[in-house]
Design an enzyme around this catalytic site. Structure first.
Site, PDB file in Angstrom:
ATOM      1  N   GLY A 101      12.121 -19.837  19.445  1.00  0.00           N
ATOM      2  CA  GLY A 101      12.605 -18.436  18.830  1.00  0.00           C
ATOM      3  C   GLY A 101      11.579 -18.157  17.695  1.00  0.00           C
ATOM      4  O   GLY A 101      11.417 -16.802  17.552  1.00  0.00           O
ATOM      5  N   ALA A 102      11.458 -18.978  16.796  1.00  0.00           N
ATOM      6  CA  ALA A 102      10.721 -18.541  15.551  1.00  0.00           C
ATOM      7  C   ALA A 102      10.186 -20.074  15.037  1.00  0.00           C
ATOM      8  O   ALA A 102      10.613 -21.222  15.239  1.00  0.00           O
ATOM      9  CB  ALA A 102      11.578 -17.882  14.425  1.00  0.00           C
ATOM     10  N   MET A 103       9.174 -20.079  14.117  1.00  0.00           N
ATOM     11  CA  MET A 103       8.586 -20.988  13.217  1.00  0.00           C
ATOM     12  C   MET A 103       8.468 -20.710  11.971  1.00  0.00           C
ATOM     13  O   MET A 103       7.943 -19.659  11.643  1.00  0.00           O
ATOM     14  CB  MET A 103       7.333 -21.506  14.059  1.00  0.00           C
ATOM     15  CG  MET A 103       6.677 -22.600  13.252  1.00  0.00           C
ATOM     16  SD  MET A 103       7.377 -24.037  13.520  1.00  0.00           S
ATOM     17  CE  MET A 103       6.626 -25.015  12.158  1.00  0.00           C
ATOM     18  N   GLU A 104       9.024 -21.694  11.171  1.00  0.00           N
ATOM     19  CA  GLU A 104       8.882 -21.500   9.677  1.00  0.00           C
ATOM     20  C   GLU A 104       7.727 -21.686   8.827  1.00  0.00           C
ATOM     21  O   GLU A 104       7.779 -22.454   7.805  1.00  0.00           O
ATOM     22  CB  GLU A 104      10.238 -22.360   8.960  1.00  0.00           C
ATOM     23  CG  GLU A 104       9.747 -23.886   9.232  1.00  0.00           C
ATOM     24  CD  GLU A 104      10.250 -24.533  10.326  1.00  0.00           C
ATOM     25  OE1 GLU A 104      10.348 -23.654  11.685  1.00  0.00           O
ATOM     26  OE2 GLU A 104      10.244 -25.890  10.251  1.00  0.00           O
ATOM     27  N   ASN A 105       6.453 -21.141   9.184  1.00  0.00           N
ATOM     28  CA  ASN A 105       5.392 -21.464   8.680  1.00  0.00           C
ATOM     29  C   ASN A 105       5.519 -20.687   6.992  1.00  0.00           C
ATOM     30  O   ASN A 105       6.003 -19.737   7.088  1.00  0.00           O
ATOM     31  CB  ASN A 105       4.273 -20.834   9.309  1.00  0.00           C
ATOM     32  CG  ASN A 105       4.128 -20.991  10.715  1.00  0.00           C
ATOM     33  OD1 ASN A 105       3.959 -21.933  11.104  1.00  0.00           O
ATOM     34  ND2 ASN A 105       4.378 -19.928  11.464  1.00  0.00           N
ATOM     35  N   HIS A 125      18.019 -18.374   9.199  1.00  0.00           N
ATOM     36  CA  HIS A 125      17.551 -19.947   9.470  1.00  0.00           C
ATOM     37  C   HIS A 125      16.089 -20.088   9.033  1.00  0.00           C
ATOM     38  O   HIS A 125      15.885 -21.166   8.313  1.00  0.00           O
ATOM     39  CB  HIS A 125      17.571 -20.244  10.832  1.00  0.00           C
ATOM     40  CG  HIS A 125      17.214 -21.539  11.303  1.00  0.00           C
ATOM     41  ND1 HIS A 125      18.040 -22.372  11.800  1.00  0.00           N
ATOM     42  CD2 HIS A 125      15.914 -21.872  11.629  1.00  0.00           C
ATOM     43  CE1 HIS A 125      17.267 -23.591  12.466  1.00  0.00           C
ATOM     44  NE2 HIS A 125      16.098 -23.280  12.337  1.00  0.00           N
ATOM     45  N   GLU A 126      15.195 -19.398   9.321  1.00  0.00           N
ATOM     46  CA  GLU A 126      13.658 -19.558   9.210  1.00  0.00           C
ATOM     47  C   GLU A 126      13.512 -19.498   7.408  1.00  0.00           C
ATOM     48  O   GLU A 126      12.780 -20.206   6.978  1.00  0.00           O
ATOM     49  CB  GLU A 126      13.050 -18.582   9.798  1.00  0.00           C
ATOM     50  CG  GLU A 126      13.207 -18.683  11.158  1.00  0.00           C
ATOM     51  CD  GLU A 126      12.839 -20.028  11.837  1.00  0.00           C
ATOM     52  OE1 GLU A 126      12.084 -20.831  11.287  1.00  0.00           O
ATOM     53  OE2 GLU A 126      13.576 -20.354  12.949  1.00  0.00           O
ATOM     54  N   HIS A 172      14.278 -22.668   5.711  1.00  0.00           N
ATOM     55  CA  HIS A 172      13.063 -23.606   5.596  1.00  0.00           C
ATOM     56  C   HIS A 172      12.228 -23.562   4.748  1.00  0.00           C
ATOM     57  O   HIS A 172      11.570 -24.277   4.348  1.00  0.00           O
ATOM     58  CB  HIS A 172      12.533 -23.261   7.402  1.00  0.00           C
ATOM     59  CG  HIS A 172      13.102 -24.208   8.334  1.00  0.00           C
ATOM     60  ND1 HIS A 172      13.556 -25.375   8.436  1.00  0.00           N
ATOM     61  CD2 HIS A 172      13.473 -23.658   9.646  1.00  0.00           C
ATOM     62  CE1 HIS A 172      14.078 -26.006   9.395  1.00  0.00           C
ATOM     63  NE2 HIS A 172      13.805 -24.841  10.265  1.00  0.00           N
ATOM     64  N   GLU A 174      16.288 -29.379  10.623  1.00  0.00           N
ATOM     65  CA  GLU A 174      16.917 -28.419  11.599  1.00  0.00           C
ATOM     66  C   GLU A 174      18.515 -28.404  11.382  1.00  0.00           C
ATOM     67  O   GLU A 174      19.229 -27.321  11.453  1.00  0.00           O
ATOM     68  CB  GLU A 174      16.686 -28.680  12.878  1.00  0.00           C
ATOM     69  CG  GLU A 174      15.057 -28.691  13.301  1.00  0.00           C
ATOM     70  CD  GLU A 174      14.668 -27.197  12.566  1.00  0.00           C
ATOM     71  OE1 GLU A 174      15.437 -26.240  12.592  1.00  0.00           O
ATOM     72  OE2 GLU A 174      13.467 -27.084  12.683  1.00  0.00           O
TER      73      GLU A 174
HETATM   74 ZN   LIG Z   1      14.509 -24.232  12.276  1.00  0.00          ZN
END
Ligand SMILES: [Zn+2]
Length: 794
Positions: free
Chosen positions: A255-259, A289-290, A293, A312
């Site tokens: 869904g997404a990535m927390e860079n 959520h992201e 992080h 997570e």
């Molecule tokens: Zn996550």
């Protein structure tokens, strides 16, 4: 390529610490390859040796402390470095290859306009596919990236992008980052820039999505600002990464990535058609959520992958908590109906594992254990831990034997799903727990009368059986009426028989979620006849107050209950017809133009075999008051028509000519795989099993379309072929796509003993890829459950 083991990571971290990365990329070298030159400064034990991780197309030159290192010593993705000094500098010049699988530096050509878009995905171990590095989460370092690219491109990354010449950009991180967080987003992206509380915000998407992004950006930016305020309030530490960008990128696996500073999000979240409240709520929770992080995961990072759950579970919990605080949505209802169901499915499988401390021996094993347990179970446990923490500790202390360590042992370090059940005898309701370990459940026990009126509700901590006196005999006892714990709720056969009349009258949303979860788990455990489950769905769907739950339950009933649990032939046809009728009732009763109406329409389309009606809707925008046939709804109808054999290949070509978008291409791939035609199936099969050139989401769509419950005769020859050929796909592709395709391409509709036998035989091969193994274990468990249900209920 061997996967880095925990032992190797510990050894390497014991020898070196990294002072900084300086990565230079040349993106002006055509469609296949790019230049990557990495300079790493690091401190080491003098005289020691270690290795770099790098996966080049071609390694040109390596210099360590001014001396050449022979590139030919590079093998299996590793480059040995000998005779280290106290302070070292290594320079690695390589040519790298763009990817089409969503990992490494992914290159996408937009079919709408031919523009090229890049983004880098380094999680979990894909960083070496675009720069040389010591790729493990605890060797964090400041990261500087210099990019040469076409002058008109937008460039964003883990810090502010500063132009340093024509077509040259420089990006520096504010703090050290783990290699798996390094990213780059580059191309003619369309951007909307804003500011909140002194923080520069950006949202970005492909130019072909510009009008949709513009339409959504005000809501997105406001949501982002509210989330930032809430996290500042919760954490008391200011957002640490300078600018905050959210880039919507194509072909993204997750869904997404927390860079840090640059979250990448799958660009189907830029809504080009109408969406339901569910999709809006999911996006709100995803944004929160992201962002969680940025502190939890990015600023503080786990040492090794076995503690990925820390990232997570907390981000999942905070995503829902903050989503609940800053939006009008009801994210906890969605959490109960969807995320918990996802986690329960994972927790009942043979591949289940504890939330924490899985001791992931290597990075790839960790990726396989990254599932509904890491997210939903961990979050559910934390939520409940926070809500009743003092009570819980008090109860444990009174019991004399437990402490926080005990809580962590039973809830975080032990796998599996407990069962809560109730009995009524002599004016006493008794709620009991079955499980292998002493796991306490803080719940609300409620009793209902024959009209679903609530007689009694009280909090209880279930460790030993709890006895509650009642004055009248209840029609139903709900052991977890507020959906507060992580457990399977078991009702007796009489209670399930009463459910078609009771459930429609129950108003409390979380009580209903608790029952819907019990129903799905009971069906999966062959305790409830699918025909009874169908009656319950039929009776209670229209009155389901939550649009999110309505869509989830109808989706489950169509795909799982009617699709695989019920036998084929007239029984299934009848079930589809009844579900279509229930969905049509829900959509007709819904407010025009509401998300609920759209939810009903989608469910109707997925179950209906009324070709004439679907065709007439395709040609007519006045389908229902307030409901236009936009691109996504149109494709949903086309997919159903394709599966019914009412659309042919030429028809699909014509539709694609009208919608030459990335999404259109994916839908067309699914339509082709859905055709009930041996030749179309053979072409789809060939592409899944042998075509390395297709992008990840086209593959997933093809696999999703391939197996249809109504087409088992046509797909029968492919069942054994799956087991002969799937292992070979590990040599064709790499990363997430291997396991995901193995899962989606599994013959889930061939509900027969022979499919299980073939699964067992494949799992007997020791050299099977770990990701494929996990997918076959999970998919065959689902199949075994469907078969057990058919054997019991016929
Ligand atoms: Zn996550």
């Amino acid at each position: 390529m061997p996967s880095l083991t925990q032992l190797e990571a510990q050894r390497r971290a014991g020898i070196i610490s990294v002072s900084g990365y300086d990565v230079r990329l040349d993106l002006n070298r055509g469609a296949q390859l790019f230049g990557s030159t990495t300079t790493i400064r690091f401190i080491a034990e003098p005289g020691s040796e270690t290795f770099l991780d790098v996966a080049p197309h071609e390694l040109h030159r390596v210099r360590l402390n001014g001396h050449d290192v022979d590139p030919a010593t590079h093998a299996d993705g590793r480059l040995p470095l000998h005779d280290l000094a106290a302070e070292n500098e290594v320079i690695v010049e390589a040519t790298m290859a763009y990817s089409n699988d969503g990992e490494g530096l992914h290159r996408h050509v937009d079919p709408a306009d031919g523009f090229v878009y890049l983004y880098a995905m380094s999680f979990l171990d894909a960083a070496p596919r675009w720069f040389a590095c010591f790729d493990q989460p605890d060797l964090k370092a400041p990261f500087t990236l210099t990019v040469d690219c076409p002058a008109e491109w937008t460039v964003i990354g883990n810090g502010p992008a500063v132009p340093v010449g024509a077509g040259r950009w420089r990006i520096e991180t504010a703090h050290p980052i783990a290699t798996y967080f390094a990213t780059l987003v580059a191309g003619p992206y369309h951007s909307v820039i804003a500011e909140h509380d002194g923080i520069r915000l950006g949202v970005h998407a492909r130019a072909s999505l510009a009008t949709h992004l513009d339409g959504q950006s005000a809501e997105l930016i406001e949501l982002t600002g509210r989330c930032l305020d809430e996290f500042h309030r919760l954490f008391g530490i200011r957002y640490p990464w300078g600018e905050y960008h959210q880039a919507f990128v194509p072909d993204f696996n997750a869904g997404a990535m927390e860079n840090p500073g640059c979250v990448t999000i799958r660009d189907t979240y830029v809504f080009r058609s109408r969406v339901t409240d569910l999709e809006r709520a999911q996006l709100a929770v995803l944004v929160a959520h992201e962002m969680a992080h940025m502190w939890f995961g990015d600023l503080v990072t786990m040492r090794w992958w076995d503690d990925l759950w820390l990232n997570e579970s907390f981000a999942e919990y905070l995503g829902y908590r903050v989503g609940d605080a800053v939006t009008e949505q009801q994210p906890w209802v969605e959490f109960g109906a969807r995320r918990k169901s996802w986690g329960y499915a994972a927790d009942r499988r043979p591949s289940t594992h504890p939330v924490a401390g899985n001791g992931a021996a290597d990075a790839k094993t960790a990726l396989n254990d990254f599932d509904g347990i890491s997210y939903a179970k961990g979050a559910a446990v934390l939520r409940y831990g926070n809500a009743t923490f003092a009570d819980l500790i008090g109860a444990w202390t009174a019991a004399g034997a437990h402490d926080m360590q005990g809580w962590a042992d039973v809830w975080l370090r032990t796998a599996g799903l407990d069962t809560l059940s109730a009995t009524v005898e002599d004016g006493i309701v008794q709620v009991s727990r079955t499980s292998a370990v002493a796991r306490p459940h803080a719940v609300s026990v409620a009793t209902l009368d024959a009209h679903a009126g609530e007689l009694h509700r009280e909090p209880a901590l279930i460790l030993d059986p709890v006895r509650i006196p009642v004055t009248s005999v209840p029609a139903l006892v709900l052991p977890d009426a507020a959906d507060e714990t992580w457990a399977k709720i078991s009702f007796d056969a009489d209670a399930w028989q009463r459910m078609p009349t009771l459930l429609p009258s129950i108003k409390d949303q979380l009580t209903r979620v608790s029952i819907w979860n019990a129903l799905r788990l009971g069906v999966a455990d062959a305790e409830i006849a699918p025909s009874l489950a169908l009656r319950i769905v039929e009776s209670a769907a229209e009155g389901e107050p939550s649009e999110v739950v309505l869509g989830t339950i109808l989706g489950w009933a169509v795909d799982t209950l009617a699709g695989v649990y019920l036998p084929g032939g007239s029984v299934r046809a009848d079930a589809f017809a009844r579900l279509a009728a229930a969905a049509r009732q829900a959509m007709t009763a819904a407010t025009p133009a509401s998300g609920r109406q759209l939810t009903g329409v989608r469910a109707f389309v997925s179950a209906s075999d009324d070709v004439e009606l679907l065709r007439s809707w395709l040609g007519d925008d006045a389908l229902l008051p307030g409901m236009a046939v936009d691109d996504e709804l149109r494709w949903a109808m086309l997919e159903r028509l394709a599966s019914l054999g009412a659309l042919d290949s030429a028809g699909i070509d014509r539709e694609l000519a009208h919608d030459r978008s990335t999404q259109g291409t994916v839908h067309a791939a699914k339509c082709r795989a859905l055709l009930p035609d041996p030749e179309a199936k053979a072409v789809a099969w060939q592409s899944m099993l042998t075509d390395a050139g297709r992008s990840n989401h086209e593959l997933y769509a093809t696999a999703e379309g391939f197996w249809r419950p109504e087409q088992t005769a046509i797909t029968a020859p492919f069942v054994s072929r799956y087991f002969e050929r799937i292992a070979g796909t590990a040599g064709l592709r790499s990363g997430w796509v291997v396991a995901r395709l193995a899962l989606l391409a599994y013959p889930r509709t061939a509900v027969e003993r022979t499919t299980l036998d073939l699964s067992e035989a494949l799992l007997g091969h020791d050299d099977l890829d770990g990701g494929i193994r996990r997918s076959v274990v999970d998919a065959s468990d689902d199949l075994r459950r469907a078969l057990a249900s058919r054997e019991r209920f016929g």
